[in-house]
Design a protein around this motif. Sequence first.
Motif, PDB file in Angstrom:
ATOM      1  N   HIS A   1      16.368-103.556 -41.829  1.00  0.00           N
ATOM      2  CA  HIS A   1      17.250-102.799 -42.725  1.00  0.00           C
ATOM      3  C   HIS A   1      17.169-103.473 -44.083  1.00  0.00           C
ATOM      4  O   HIS A   1      17.519-104.644 -44.227  1.00  0.00           O
ATOM      5  N   LEU A   2      16.682-102.747 -45.112  1.00  0.00           N
ATOM      6  CA  LEU A   2      16.374-103.349 -46.401  1.00  0.00           C
ATOM      7  C   LEU A   2      17.038-102.609 -47.557  1.00  0.00           C
ATOM      8  O   LEU A   2      16.891-101.400 -47.683  1.00  0.00           O
ATOM      9  N   GLU A   3      17.764-103.350 -48.400  1.00  0.00           N
ATOM     10  CA  GLU A   3      18.270-102.812 -49.666  1.00  0.00           C
ATOM     11  C   GLU A   3      17.782-103.758 -50.751  1.00  0.00           C
ATOM     12  O   GLU A   3      18.227-104.891 -50.847  1.00  0.00           O
ATOM     13  N   LEU A   4      16.845-103.289 -51.585  1.00  0.00           N
ATOM     14  CA  LEU A   4      16.010-104.206 -52.348  1.00  0.00           C
ATOM     15  C   LEU A   4      16.069-104.056 -53.859  1.00  0.00           C
ATOM     16  O   LEU A   4      15.185-104.510 -54.557  1.00  0.00           O
ATOM     17  N   GLY A   5      17.053-103.434 -54.374  1.00  0.00           N
ATOM     18  CA  GLY A   5      17.147-103.392 -55.821  1.00  0.00           C
ATOM     19  C   GLY A   5      16.811-102.038 -56.404  1.00  0.00           C
ATOM     20  O   GLY A   5      16.414-101.115 -55.693  1.00  0.00           O
TER      21      GLY A   5
END
Length: 484
Positions: free
Chosen positions: A254-258
């Motif tokens: 699960h990725l929240e990267l900008g």
Amino acid sequence: MTTALRRLRNYIDGEFRDAADGRTTEVVNPATGEAYATAPLSAAADVDAAMAAAEAAFPAWRDLIPAERQKVLLKIADRFEERAEELIAAESENCGKPVALVRSEEIPPMVDQIRFFAGAARMLEGRSAGEYMEGFTSIIRREPVGVCAQVAPWNYPMMMAVWKFAPALAAGNTVVIKPSDTTPASTVLIADIIGSVLDELGHSRGVFNVLCGDRETGRLMVEHTVPAMASITGSVRAGMQVAESASKDLKRVHLELGGKAPVVVFEDTDIAKAVEDISVAGYFNAGQDCTAATRVLVQESIHDEFVAALAKAASETKTGAVDDEDVLYGPLNNANQLKQVKGFIERLPAHAKIEAGGEQVGEKGYFFAPTVVSGLKQDDEIVQHEVFGPVITVQSFSDEKQAVEWANGVEYALASSVWTKDHARAMRMSKTLDFGCVWINTHIPLVAEMPHGGFKKSGYGKDLSAYGFDDYTRIKHVMTSLDG
């Protein structure tokens, strides 16, 4: 004479512990540039211990009926309110954030988000059970994935910890979470709060664990064999490394990267209102927000008027001490981030013009002036890459087609906004903008009921909402014969 530094500790299986090998790092208050605490630099032995605790606690936590997990989360939310001043003080020292803004803008939504996920625990979604093949009944089970390895960022360490642990615990998972090495204090305090609630309600304290440490600690967590899922909020580079590491044993990621949010302002916009809202959305938290309104595209017919108004708003925006109730934002989080923001300004092309700000503020700490840069082209570095500071760039576009092309012409795709009185245009733009969120005549509000997450190099998976809850579950099909 030097002041003794406060000692922060890991929280593993209900106990506060130093790193097994005794190593520590210093934690610096960005408002002063001075160290105020030490935190463990956790290594393999610490990761093993935390994962073992979470793994041991998982079966009993998984098997609780949702109403019991809800009770725990509701009690945690209550305790956040009761200990709000402690949380505010920790986060302010962590990040140099103005105390009044942490109190008004972070504590209430965090409490609300925990309570939302407490309710989500009892609203498991799935397709209707039924006979889809003659003589057989099919049902869907929604189950927790297992132990979750979570890495939170330094821009909103307290709130991002909530976004991670609340849906994970609500869904029946156990957690090992690592705060940034620059901002561990509030997460360690959260461990104390959650541990006390688990104790009071008779649950294993191994359900929630905190490891302090650096990138190597995070890598060891992601590569560990126990977690079934890795979740990170951070840079694109960090997200790619996590995805690569997790791929070795096919962990869920699960990725929240900008982001590099476009703010598209059309000529029919109320300029004064747009400037007021956009300046707040661009400078809040020193622009250290993946959704910050820092890339403005303005229709050419109102460009000069808009830039002048935005530069005036920047000159009237105040940064400063944590106890000053008139400031909008505090310092950048750390010396490296200050260096990064300065670098973008120093490398501006000759055709760029600094309309306001552009320099460090004060003799101590990592404060940077609210900045406006105009005259930019689509392929300029500062347009294409995330500054993560109080810097708003402005470009001039000719028509809707060009606005869409430039808005979408970056590698990020987290959030965006459109400013216009034309409803049809707003609807067209909301369709064609390739971002996980499109705001219309506003920028940056979030609610627990709606998802937050992007496309492209902004990552995948959703925070908040029922979609965020679903990300921490897995789907099982159960089919039974009706012949007995």
